[in-house]
Design a protein around this motif. Structure first.
Motif, short mmCIF file in Angstrom:
data_model
loop_
_atom_site.label_atom_id
_atom_site.label_comp_id
_atom_site.label_asym_id
_atom_site.label_seq_id
_atom_site.Cartn_x
_atom_site.Cartn_y
_atom_site.Cartn_z
N ALA A 47 68.28 116.73 98.43
CA ALA A 47 67.94 117.79 99.39
C ALA A 47 67.47 119.04 98.66
CB ALA A 47 69.15 118.11 100.26
N SER A 48 66.59 119.77 99.29
CA SER A 48 66.12 121.04 98.76
C SER A 48 67.06 122.17 99.12
CB SER A 48 64.73 121.35 99.32
OG SER A 48 63.82 120.35 98.96
N LEU A 49 67.83 121.98 100.19
CA LEU A 49 68.74 123.02 100.68
C LEU A 49 69.75 122.36 101.60
CD1 LEU A 49 69.47 126.05 101.16
CD2 LEU A 49 67.75 126.05 102.98
N PHE A 50 70.99 122.84 101.55
CA PHE A 50 72.02 122.35 102.46
C PHE A 50 72.64 123.56 103.15
CE2 PHE A 50 76.29 120.84 103.58
CZ PHE A 50 75.96 119.69 104.27
N ILE A 51 72.72 123.49 104.47
CA ILE A 51 73.25 124.59 105.28
C ILE A 51 74.44 124.07 106.06
CG2 ILE A 51 72.75 126.29 107.07
CD1 ILE A 51 69.75 125.98 106.36
N PHE A 125 67.44 131.89 109.04
CA PHE A 125 66.13 131.26 108.89
C PHE A 125 65.37 131.88 107.72
CE2 PHE A 125 61.58 131.01 109.79
CZ PHE A 125 61.43 129.63 109.91
N GLU A 126 65.40 133.19 107.62
CA GLU A 126 64.70 133.87 106.53
C GLU A 126 65.30 133.51 105.18
OE1 GLU A 126 61.74 135.57 104.73
OE2 GLU A 126 61.81 135.35 106.91
N ALA A 127 66.62 133.43 105.11
CA ALA A 127 67.27 133.03 103.85
C ALA A 127 66.88 131.61 103.47
CB ALA A 127 68.79 133.14 103.99
N ALA A 128 66.80 130.72 104.44
CA ALA A 128 66.39 129.35 104.17
C ALA A 128 64.94 129.32 103.68
CB ALA A 128 66.55 128.49 105.43
N ARG A 129 64.09 130.06 104.35
CA ARG A 129 62.68 130.09 103.94
C ARG A 129 62.54 130.65 102.52
NH1 ARG A 129 58.27 132.19 107.90
NH2 ARG A 129 59.78 133.84 108.21
N THR A 130 63.27 131.70 102.20
CA THR A 130 63.22 132.29 100.87
C THR A 130 63.69 131.30 99.81
OG1 THR A 130 63.53 134.51 101.76
CG2 THR A 130 64.08 134.18 99.44
N THR A 131 64.79 130.62 100.08
CA THR A 131 65.33 129.63 99.14
C THR A 131 64.33 128.51 98.91
OG1 THR A 131 67.60 130.13 99.80
CG2 THR A 131 67.23 128.02 98.70
N LEU A 132 63.76 127.98 99.97
CA LEU A 132 62.79 126.89 99.84
C LEU A 132 61.53 127.34 99.12
CD1 LEU A 132 63.28 125.24 103.33
CD2 LEU A 132 64.02 124.32 101.11
N SER A 133 61.07 128.56 99.37
CA SER A 133 59.89 129.09 98.69
C SER A 133 60.14 129.21 97.20
CB SER A 133 59.51 130.46 99.26
OG SER A 133 59.09 130.34 100.59
N ARG A 134 61.32 129.68 96.82
CA ARG A 134 61.66 129.79 95.40
C ARG A 134 61.64 128.42 94.72
NH1 ARG A 134 66.75 132.90 96.17
NH2 ARG A 134 65.99 134.90 96.83
N GLN A 135 62.16 127.43 95.41
CA GLN A 135 62.19 126.09 94.86
C GLN A 135 60.78 125.53 94.68
OE1 GLN A 135 65.14 123.84 97.22
NE2 GLN A 135 65.96 123.58 95.18
N MET A 136 59.92 125.79 95.65
CA MET A 136 58.54 125.30 95.55
C MET A 136 57.82 125.97 94.39
SD MET A 136 57.67 124.91 99.61
CE MET A 136 55.92 124.97 99.38
N LEU A 137 58.06 127.25 94.19
CA LEU A 137 57.45 127.97 93.06
C LEU A 137 57.97 127.43 91.74
CD1 LEU A 137 57.38 131.69 94.26
CD2 LEU A 137 55.42 130.27 93.62
N ALA A 138 59.27 127.21 91.66
CA ALA A 138 59.85 126.69 90.42
C ALA A 138 59.31 125.30 90.11
CB ALA A 138 61.38 126.65 90.54
N ALA A 139 59.16 124.47 91.13
CA ALA A 139 58.63 123.12 90.93
C ALA A 139 57.17 123.17 90.46
CB ALA A 139 58.74 122.30 92.21
N ALA A 140 56.43 124.13 90.98
CA ALA A 140 55.02 124.25 90.60
C ALA A 140 54.86 124.75 89.16
CB ALA A 140 54.31 125.20 91.57
N HIS A 141 55.84 125.53 88.69
CA HIS A 141 55.77 126.08 87.34
C HIS A 141 56.65 125.33 86.35
CE1 HIS A 141 54.33 129.51 89.76
NE2 HIS A 141 53.53 129.68 88.73
#
Length: 142
Positions: A47-51, A125-141
């Protein structure tokens, strides 16, 4: 957008998960009572995130390295300071504007806590979006 949401739960939680599913919208799948412990742990690891609220599965997700968003009451014996997950990849939500030793909800027959209702869906929702965005950036770099 582009996120697959899975709702999990154990035996006896079918009705609760059904309520969640009825308001969750399209693209949400239920895995209630469909995974054994090993399969559940594997799912958490992928999972990318667990809530979740303060539960064992939240700690399992943290233990396998998955970022978590957790919900904790502000009451000292139940708080994140005492029971929060051991990870730096966590966002914790607790009621705001309520006394630390509020006892209005402890032992309530309906098991609902109005204090927890002070946590806004939008901020989570915003915290989830921020967490997922960070993960996508880290994966891309990475």
């Amino acid at each position: 957008p582009g996120v697959r949401v899975l709702v999990t739960g154990g035996r006896g939680e079918e009705e609760l998960v059904g309520k969640v599913m009825s308001v969750a919208g399209e693209g949400v799948a239920s895995l209630v009572d469909r995974l054994d412990l090993r399969s559940f742990a594997a799912l958490l690891q992928r999972a990318s995130l667990f809530i979740a609220n303060s539960t064992g599965p939240l700690h399992m997700a943290a233990a396998v390295g998955t970022p978590v968003i957790g919900f904790y009451p502000q009451i000292t014996p139940l708080s994140a300071a005492r029971w929060g997950p051991y990870t730096n990849q966590r966002t914790i939500f607790s009621p705001t504007g309520k006394p630390v030793e509020c006892t209005d909800c402890v032992g309530a027959d309906d098991a609902l806590c109005s204090c927890m209702d002070t946590i806004g869906v939008e901020e989570v929702f915003e915290a989830a979006r921020t967490t997922l965005s960070r993960q996508m950036l880290a994966a891309a770099h990475g």
